[in-house]
Every structure is written in structure tokens, then in C-alpha cells.
Design a protein around this motif. Structure first.
Motif, PDB file in Angstrom:
ATOM      1  N   THR A  96       0.839  -1.200   0.000  1.00 32.67           N
ATOM      2  CA  THR A  96       0.000   0.000   0.000  1.00 32.67           C
ATOM      3  C   THR A  96       0.872   1.246   0.000  1.00 32.67           C
ATOM      4  O   THR A  96       1.833   1.350   0.776  1.00 32.67           O
ATOM      5  N   VAL A  97       0.546   2.186  -0.891  1.00 30.43           N
ATOM      6  CA  VAL A  97       1.310   3.432  -0.988  1.00 30.43           C
ATOM      7  C   VAL A  97       0.352   4.607  -0.854  1.00 30.43           C
ATOM      8  O   VAL A  97      -0.855   4.488  -1.067  1.00 30.43           O
ATOM      9  N   ARG A  98       0.929   5.757  -0.492  1.00 29.53           N
ATOM     10  CA  ARG A  98       0.142   6.976  -0.326  1.00 29.53           C
ATOM     11  C   ARG A  98       0.873   8.131  -0.992  1.00 29.53           C
ATOM     12  O   ARG A  98       2.089   8.247  -0.905  1.00 29.53           O
ATOM     13  N   TRP A  99       0.108   8.988  -1.651  1.00 25.75           N
ATOM     14  CA  TRP A  99       0.705  10.177  -2.240  1.00 25.75           C
ATOM     15  C   TRP A  99      -0.291  11.329  -2.186  1.00 25.75           C
ATOM     16  O   TRP A  99      -1.499  11.126  -2.040  1.00 25.75           O
ATOM     17  N   THR A 100       0.240  12.529  -2.292  1.00 30.93           N
ATOM     18  CA  THR A 100      -0.579  13.748  -2.208  1.00 30.93           C
ATOM     19  C   THR A 100      -0.447  14.512  -3.514  1.00 30.93           C
ATOM     20  O   THR A 100       0.668  14.749  -4.000  1.00 30.93           O
ATOM     21  N   THR A 101      -1.566  14.898  -4.078  1.00 33.59           N
ATOM     22  CA  THR A 101      -1.564  15.634  -5.345  1.00 33.59           C
ATOM     23  C   THR A 101      -1.276  17.112  -5.099  1.00 33.59           C
ATOM     24  O   THR A 101      -1.187  17.564  -3.948  1.00 33.59           O
ATOM     25  N   ALA A 102      -1.166  17.874  -6.163  1.00 33.85           N
ATOM     26  CA  ALA A 102      -0.826  19.288  -6.051  1.00 33.85           C
ATOM     27  C   ALA A 102      -1.895  20.080  -5.310  1.00 33.85           C
ATOM     28  O   ALA A 102      -1.588  21.096  -4.670  1.00 33.85           O
ATOM     29  N   ASP A 103      -3.155  19.608  -5.363  1.00 35.51           N
ATOM     30  CA  ASP A 103      -4.219  20.349  -4.664  1.00 35.51           C
ATOM     31  C   ASP A 103      -4.394  19.894  -3.224  1.00 35.51           C
ATOM     32  O   ASP A 103      -5.328  20.312  -2.541  1.00 35.51           O
ATOM     33  N   GLY A 104      -3.492  19.037  -2.736  1.00 27.64           N
ATOM     34  CA  GLY A 104      -3.536  18.598  -1.355  1.00 27.64           C
ATOM     35  C   GLY A 104      -4.362  17.351  -1.096  1.00 27.64           C
ATOM     36  O   GLY A 104      -4.477  16.918   0.058  1.00 27.64           O
ATOM     37  N   THR A 105      -4.929  16.744  -2.128  1.00 27.67           N
ATOM     38  CA  THR A 105      -5.733  15.529  -1.956  1.00 27.67           C
ATOM     39  C   THR A 105      -4.819  14.343  -1.724  1.00 27.67           C
ATOM     40  O   THR A 105      -3.834  14.144  -2.452  1.00 27.67           O
ATOM     41  N   VAL A 106      -5.134  13.547  -0.718  1.00 31.99           N
ATOM     42  CA  VAL A 106      -4.348  12.361  -0.382  1.00 31.99           C
ATOM     43  C   VAL A 106      -4.974  11.143  -1.060  1.00 31.99           C
ATOM     44  O   VAL A 106      -6.189  10.930  -0.976  1.00 31.99           O
ATOM     45  N   HIS A 107      -4.140  10.352  -1.714  1.00 34.71           N
ATOM     46  CA  HIS A 107      -4.590   9.136  -2.386  1.00 34.71           C
ATOM     47  C   HIS A 107      -3.835   7.944  -1.838  1.00 34.71           C
ATOM     48  O   HIS A 107      -2.658   8.048  -1.492  1.00 34.71           O
ATOM     49  N   THR A 108      -4.506   6.837  -1.753  1.00 34.15           N
ATOM     50  CA  THR A 108      -3.862   5.573  -1.382  1.00 34.15           C
ATOM     51  C   THR A 108      -4.257   4.513  -2.399  1.00 34.15           C
ATOM     52  O   THR A 108      -5.369   4.519  -2.926  1.00 34.15           O
ATOM     53  N   ASP A 109      -3.314   3.611  -2.654  1.00 29.26           N
ATOM     54  CA  ASP A 109      -3.565   2.519  -3.595  1.00 29.26           C
ATOM     55  C   ASP A 109      -2.497   1.468  -3.366  1.00 29.26           C
ATOM     56  O   ASP A 109      -1.634   1.631  -2.500  1.00 29.26           O
ATOM     57  N   ARG A 110      -2.563   0.411  -4.147  1.00 29.34           N
ATOM     58  CA  ARG A 110      -1.575  -0.652  -4.030  1.00 29.34           C
ATOM     59  C   ARG A 110      -0.703  -0.657  -5.265  1.00 29.34           C
ATOM     60  O   ARG A 110      -1.176  -0.497  -6.389  1.00 29.34           O
ATOM     61  N   ALA A 111       0.585  -0.813  -5.036  1.00 28.75           N
ATOM     62  CA  ALA A 111       1.553  -0.815  -6.123  1.00 28.75           C
ATOM     63  C   ALA A 111       2.566  -1.918  -5.888  1.00 28.75           C
ATOM     64  O   ALA A 111       2.726  -2.403  -4.760  1.00 28.75           O
ATOM     65  N   LYS A 112       3.240  -2.319  -6.927  1.00 30.71           N
ATOM     66  CA  LYS A 112       4.266  -3.348  -6.812  1.00 30.71           C
ATOM     67  C   LYS A 112       5.600  -2.707  -6.467  1.00 30.71           C
ATOM     68  O   LYS A 112       6.018  -1.741  -7.107  1.00 30.71           O
ATOM     69  N   VAL A 113       6.253  -3.280  -5.452  1.00 26.39           N
ATOM     70  CA  VAL A 113       7.534  -2.755  -4.998  1.00 26.39           C
ATOM     71  C   VAL A 113       8.488  -3.920  -4.767  1.00 26.39           C
ATOM     72  O   VAL A 113       8.094  -5.091  -4.815  1.00 26.39           O
ATOM     73  N   VAL A 114       9.736  -3.586  -4.488  1.00 32.94           N
ATOM     74  CA  VAL A 114      10.745  -4.608  -4.218  1.00 32.94           C
ATOM     75  C   VAL A 114      10.447  -5.266  -2.876  1.00 32.94           C
ATOM     76  O   VAL A 114      10.113  -4.568  -1.900  1.00 32.94           O
ATOM     77  N   PRO A 115      10.512  -6.586  -2.783  1.00 34.51           N
ATOM     78  CA  PRO A 115      10.254  -7.252  -1.493  1.00 34.51           C
ATOM     79  C   PRO A 115      11.153  -6.715  -0.387  1.00 34.51           C
ATOM     80  O   PRO A 115      12.334  -6.433  -0.593  1.00 34.51           O
ATOM     81  N   GLY A 116      10.559  -6.561   0.796  1.00 36.33           N
ATOM     82  CA  GLY A 116      11.325  -6.104   1.948  1.00 36.33           C
ATOM     83  C   GLY A 116      11.507  -4.608   2.045  1.00 36.33           C
ATOM     84  O   GLY A 116      12.207  -4.123   2.949  1.00 36.33           O
ATOM     85  N   THR A 117      10.901  -3.826   1.150  1.00 45.74           N
ATOM     86  CA  THR A 117      11.029  -2.374   1.226  1.00 45.74           C
ATOM     87  C   THR A 117      10.357  -1.882   2.511  1.00 45.74           C
ATOM     88  O   THR A 117       9.193  -2.183   2.766  1.00 45.74           O
ATOM     89  N   PRO A 118      11.056  -1.126   3.376  1.00 45.76           N
ATOM     90  CA  PRO A 118      10.486  -0.710   4.659  1.00 45.76           C
ATOM     91  C   PRO A 118       9.427   0.374   4.508  1.00 45.76           C
ATOM     92  O   PRO A 118       9.376   1.092   3.508  1.00 45.76           O
ATOM     93  N   ALA A 119       8.560   0.459   5.516  1.00 45.63           N
ATOM     94  CA  ALA A 119       7.523   1.502   5.531  1.00 45.63           C
ATOM     95  C   ALA A 119       8.178   2.877   5.525  1.00 45.63           C
ATOM     96  O   ALA A 119       9.231   3.096   6.136  1.00 45.63           O
TER      97      ALA A 119
END
Length: 200
Positions: A96-119
Motif C-alpha cells: 500500500t502506498v500513499r501520495w498527495t496531489t498538487a491540490d492537497g488531496t491524499v490518495h492511497t492505492d496498491r503498487a508493486k515494490v521490491v520485497p522487503g522495502t520498509p515503511a
């Protein structure tokens, strides 16, 4: 010592284009059919191949224009091992990842990452103009490869189709010529038998 017959390939292949008392009108027509078929096959292959490659390139360009990279943060640590699932695996795991757009809206979704990547790690994801996460576009080298392959494949199919059509037309002409030969032989055979004294 036995003399070998001449092996002039040009004379065999181009005899329909030379003066020959045995050459018929259908032989000339067949020669033109072969020439036009090859010219059309090459032209169709080149034209359709270029058109297909251009269309593919425009598709990739439009895709790259519709998406943009986004810097996101992992909300939880990614799993250290790949799930035991059948099917294609690219060596990454879902997180699960989180990002904020230019207007300040927070989005969360699931993305593929390297195994073991820390929070809290920063990862790059791709989003469309509505800030919905999408799969990354093909990079330049991959897009070029797919464009070239599409052009070559379409060119081959188009050229082969035209060539096959020409072969069908030529086959009908050959059958017609053979039928004419049979008809002429039926007329000539009695005279030939009389001239040869009934032999054969």
C-alpha cells in the motif's frame, strides 16, 4: 567426356520477356502478372508496415502524454517473500502506498515494490490525469521494439496476402493454358499420326 548443358538461370526465368516463336499471348500476360504481383506485394508491405509502425508509435506517445510519475510513500513494510502463486511474477510484491496531489488531496492505492522495502520508503508510481494509479507506460526501448515488430509483422502479412492473390490468378491462367494445349493436341494428334505413318 560428357558436356554439361548450359545453366543460364536468366534465360530460364526471363524467357517470357524475350522474342520467341513459341511464346503465346498468355505467356506475356503471365509474365506481367508475376511482375505486378511482386511490385504490389512489396509496395503493400512497405506501406502497411510503415502505417502500422506509425500508429503504434502514436499510441505509445499518447499513452506517455496521459500519465505522469508520482512520488509515493509506503504506508506499511512490503513482504519479504513472494507469494506462492502460479502465473507470471516479476520479482516484486504488492504494498500500500500513499501520495498527495498538487491540490492537497491524499490518495492511497496498491503498487508493486521490491520485497522487503520498509515503511516510509519513497517509490515512484504512475497516475493518469484524474490521479488514478495506472500501470507504467512502456519505456523508449520497449516501445521502439514493439513498434518495429508490429511494422514487420503487418508488412509480412500484407505482402503475403497480395502475393497469394497473384498466385491464384496465375494458377487460373496456367489451368486455362493447359486446357488450350489439350484442345490443340486433340486437333493436331490425328494429323501427326497420319504424318508419322500411324506410329505412336
Amino acid at each position: 567426356m560428357t558436356r554439361r548443358p548450359p545453366t543460364t538461370v536468366t534465360r530460364v526465368r526471363l524467357w517470357r520477356w524475350k522474342r520467341n516463336p513459341l511464346k503465346r499471348h498468355c505467356d506475356v500476360v503471365e509474365a506481367w502478372i508475376v511482375l505486378v504481383t511482386w511490385l504490389l506485394a512489396v509496395a503493400a508491405g512497405v506501406f502497411t508496415g510503415q502505417h502500422a509502425a506509425h500508429s503504434m508509435d502514436e499510441t505509445f506517445s499518447a499513452r506517455r502524454a496521459e500519465v505522469h510519475p508520482v512520488s509515493a510513500v509506503l504506508t506499511d513494510a512490503a513482504a519479504r517473500t513472494l507469494p506462492n502463486e502460479s502465473g507470471y511474477e516479476d520479482g516484486r510484491v504488492w504494498a500500500t502506498v500513499r501520495w498527495t496531489t498538487a491540490d492537497g488531496t491524499v490518495h492511497t492505492d496498491r503498487a508493486k515494490v521490491v520485497p522487503g522495502t520498509p515503511a516510509g520508503s519513497s517509490v515512484t508510481v504512475w497516475a493518469d490525469r484524474a490521479d488514478h494509479m495506472v500501470s507504467p507506460p512502456a519505456d523508449r526501448s520497449e516501445a521502439l521494439l514493439q513498434t518495429v515488430l508490429a511494422g514487420v509483422l503487418v508488412a509480412q502479412v500484407a505482402g503475403t496476402t497480395v502475393w497469394a492473390g497473384g498466385r491464384l490468378v496465375r494458377a487460373r491462367l496456367v489451368r486455362r493454358r493447359l486446357a488450350e494445349w489439350d484442345e490443340e493436341w486433340r486437333r493436331v494428334e490425328p494429323e501427326w499420326r497420319n504424318l508419322s505413318g500411324g506410329r505412336g
